[in-house]
Design a protein around this motif. Sequence first.
Motif, short mmCIF file in Angstrom:
data_model
loop_
_atom_site.label_atom_id
_atom_site.label_comp_id
_atom_site.label_asym_id
_atom_site.label_seq_id
_atom_site.Cartn_x
_atom_site.Cartn_y
_atom_site.Cartn_z
N LEU A 30 0.83 -1.21 0.00
CA LEU A 30 0.00 0.00 0.00
C LEU A 30 0.86 1.26 0.00
CD1 LEU A 30 -2.86 -0.98 2.49
CD2 LEU A 30 -3.06 -0.65 0.02
N ILE A 31 1.99 1.19 0.71
CA ILE A 31 2.90 2.35 0.76
C ILE A 31 3.49 2.59 -0.63
CG2 ILE A 31 5.13 3.16 1.69
CD1 ILE A 31 4.34 1.72 4.35
N ARG A 32 3.88 1.53 -1.29
CA ARG A 32 4.44 1.68 -2.65
C ARG A 32 3.37 2.21 -3.62
NH1 ARG A 32 5.87 2.97 -6.62
NH2 ARG A 32 7.47 2.20 -8.05
N GLN A 33 2.15 1.75 -3.41
CA GLN A 33 1.06 2.23 -4.29
C GLN A 33 0.80 3.72 -4.11
OE1 GLN A 33 -2.55 -0.23 -4.48
NE2 GLN A 33 -1.34 -1.94 -3.72
N GLU A 34 1.14 4.26 -2.94
CA GLU A 34 0.97 5.71 -2.74
C GLU A 34 1.77 6.49 -3.78
OE1 GLU A 34 0.68 5.16 2.11
OE2 GLU A 34 2.39 6.21 1.24
N ASP A 35 2.97 5.99 -4.10
CA ASP A 35 3.80 6.68 -5.09
C ASP A 35 3.07 6.75 -6.43
OD1 ASP A 35 5.48 6.27 -2.96
OD2 ASP A 35 7.02 5.17 -4.07
N THR A 36 2.53 5.60 -6.83
CA THR A 36 1.81 5.53 -8.11
C THR A 36 0.62 6.49 -8.11
OG1 THR A 36 2.35 3.18 -8.09
CG2 THR A 36 0.76 3.91 -9.75
N ILE A 37 -0.10 6.51 -6.99
CA ILE A 37 -1.28 7.38 -6.91
C ILE A 37 -0.88 8.85 -6.98
CG2 ILE A 37 -3.15 8.14 -5.36
CD1 ILE A 37 -3.45 5.16 -4.55
N GLU A 91 -6.44 -6.82 -9.65
CA GLU A 91 -6.99 -5.94 -10.68
C GLU A 91 -8.49 -6.15 -10.81
OE1 GLU A 91 -5.14 -3.68 -12.18
OE2 GLU A 91 -3.33 -4.36 -11.16
N ASN A 92 -9.23 -5.06 -10.83
CA ASN A 92 -10.69 -5.13 -10.91
C ASN A 92 -11.17 -4.23 -12.03
OD1 ASN A 92 -11.59 -6.55 -8.13
ND2 ASN A 92 -9.79 -5.28 -7.80
N PRO A 93 -11.80 -4.81 -13.06
CA PRO A 93 -12.20 -3.97 -14.18
C PRO A 93 -13.37 -3.04 -13.83
CG PRO A 93 -13.01 -6.21 -14.46
CD PRO A 93 -12.15 -6.22 -13.24
N PHE A 94 -13.48 -1.95 -14.59
CA PHE A 94 -14.58 -1.02 -14.38
C PHE A 94 -15.84 -1.46 -15.12
CE2 PHE A 94 -11.23 1.50 -12.71
CZ PHE A 94 -11.86 2.33 -11.77
N TYR A 130 -14.70 9.67 -8.20
CA TYR A 130 -13.54 10.27 -8.89
C TYR A 130 -13.98 11.47 -9.75
CZ TYR A 130 -9.58 10.89 -12.01
OH TYR A 130 -8.55 11.44 -12.72
N PHE A 131 -14.97 11.25 -10.61
CA PHE A 131 -15.33 12.34 -11.53
C PHE A 131 -16.11 13.46 -10.84
CE2 PHE A 131 -14.44 9.01 -14.72
CZ PHE A 131 -13.49 9.72 -15.46
N LYS A 132 -16.94 13.12 -9.88
CA LYS A 132 -17.79 14.15 -9.27
C LYS A 132 -17.11 14.87 -8.12
CE LYS A 132 -22.11 12.05 -10.66
NZ LYS A 132 -22.82 10.82 -10.36
N LEU A 158 -7.70 6.24 -12.20
CA LEU A 158 -8.77 5.32 -11.76
C LEU A 158 -8.21 3.94 -11.45
CD1 LEU A 158 -11.61 6.32 -14.26
CD2 LEU A 158 -11.80 6.35 -11.76
N GLN A 159 -7.31 3.46 -12.30
CA GLN A 159 -6.75 2.12 -12.05
C GLN A 159 -5.93 2.11 -10.75
OE1 GLN A 159 -4.75 0.86 -15.71
NE2 GLN A 159 -6.39 -0.62 -16.02
N ALA A 160 -5.15 3.17 -10.55
CA ALA A 160 -4.32 3.22 -9.33
C ALA A 160 -5.20 3.29 -8.08
CB ALA A 160 -3.37 4.40 -9.39
N LEU A 161 -6.25 4.11 -8.15
CA LEU A 161 -7.14 4.25 -6.99
C LEU A 161 -7.90 2.94 -6.74
CD1 LEU A 161 -8.63 7.82 -7.66
CD2 LEU A 161 -6.69 7.21 -6.22
N SER A 162 -8.39 2.35 -7.83
CA SER A 162 -9.16 1.11 -7.71
C SER A 162 -8.30 -0.01 -7.13
CB SER A 162 -9.70 0.72 -9.08
OG SER A 162 -10.27 -0.56 -9.04
N ARG A 163 -7.06 -0.09 -7.59
CA ARG A 163 -6.17 -1.15 -7.08
C ARG A 163 -5.97 -0.96 -5.57
NH1 ARG A 163 -1.70 0.02 -9.53
NH2 ARG A 163 -2.56 -0.68 -11.51
N ARG A 164 -5.73 0.26 -5.17
CA ARG A 164 -5.49 0.56 -3.76
C ARG A 164 -6.72 0.21 -2.92
NH1 ARG A 164 -6.18 2.72 1.48
NH2 ARG A 164 -4.13 3.32 2.12
#
Length: 265
Positions: A30-37, A91-94, A130-132, A158-164
């Motif tokens: 999760l810490i590493r994912q913060e960088d991506t986000i 990974e979770n598709p939209f 995300y959009f609103k 969106l992918q980075a947030l969804s993964r997190r």
Amino acid sequence: MDMSKVVESDSSSVGSGVLQLSLDSIRESLIRQEDTIVFSLIERAKFPLNSPAFEESHSLDSENSSSLTEFFIREIEILQAKVGRYENPEENPFFLDNIPHSVFPTRKYPPVLYTKALSVNINKRIWDVYFKELLPLFVKPGDDGNYPLTAASDFACLQALSRRIHYGKFVAEVKYRDAPQDYEPAIRAQDKEALMKLLTFEKVEEMVKKRVQKKAETFGQEVKCITGDEKNYKVDPLVVSRIYGEWLIPLTKLVEVEYLLRRLD
Ligand SMILES: C=C(O[C@@H]1C=C(C(=O)O)C=C[C@H]1O)C(=O)O
């Protein structure tokens, strides 16, 4: 679950086959994912809001009434599914109800998650939030017509947030395995409030919020040749911290609760 079958150990990512499933290793990810986000938000902030890309129908094809961004993401998800992205439990598709199979042989992911709770997917909610709510906080208002690049940037966010957020499934699994005797009564009673209390670590949340603020300060600082006192940031670090505190952490915990509710099915 026979974790001895999980033989790979060189990755910080659970879905890639991490050897020891521990809360610490999951938090490392999760810490590493913060960088991506943080980087993805900084990249998106290059463009103004560009709302026609995601609000209005720009399709010339009368059968297709989706926005440019939705069309783009639907098409890319099909392509990514065909190269195996969604075989990875992280990974979770939209949009994909029927995920196309990979065209190539894919690796076997270790069965870490509980099968009946695996399908928790709150991407519809993440999309709306995300959009609103989020985008207007960190991009400038306006429209420069650069919709294709904006859509690509939104997809990265969106992918980075969804993964997190969906990592909550792994967090919940490990918390359950560490203390099934604590969780089982609340799961049997389907008591969301009790589950939320059990899985919450306020000190950890405070640390996350502080750390992402610091990352936004470090990664997003305007670099100038002339030294001066004033610091400018590509994305306001306080906004990043707020995005975590008000949306990402609560949504991650929502996924944890939803997963746990199904953990004894
Ligand atoms: C993800 C966890 O569960 C909860 C959610 C957190 C988060 O989203 O950052 C942090 C602490 C917990 O309240 C965790 O315990 O690490």
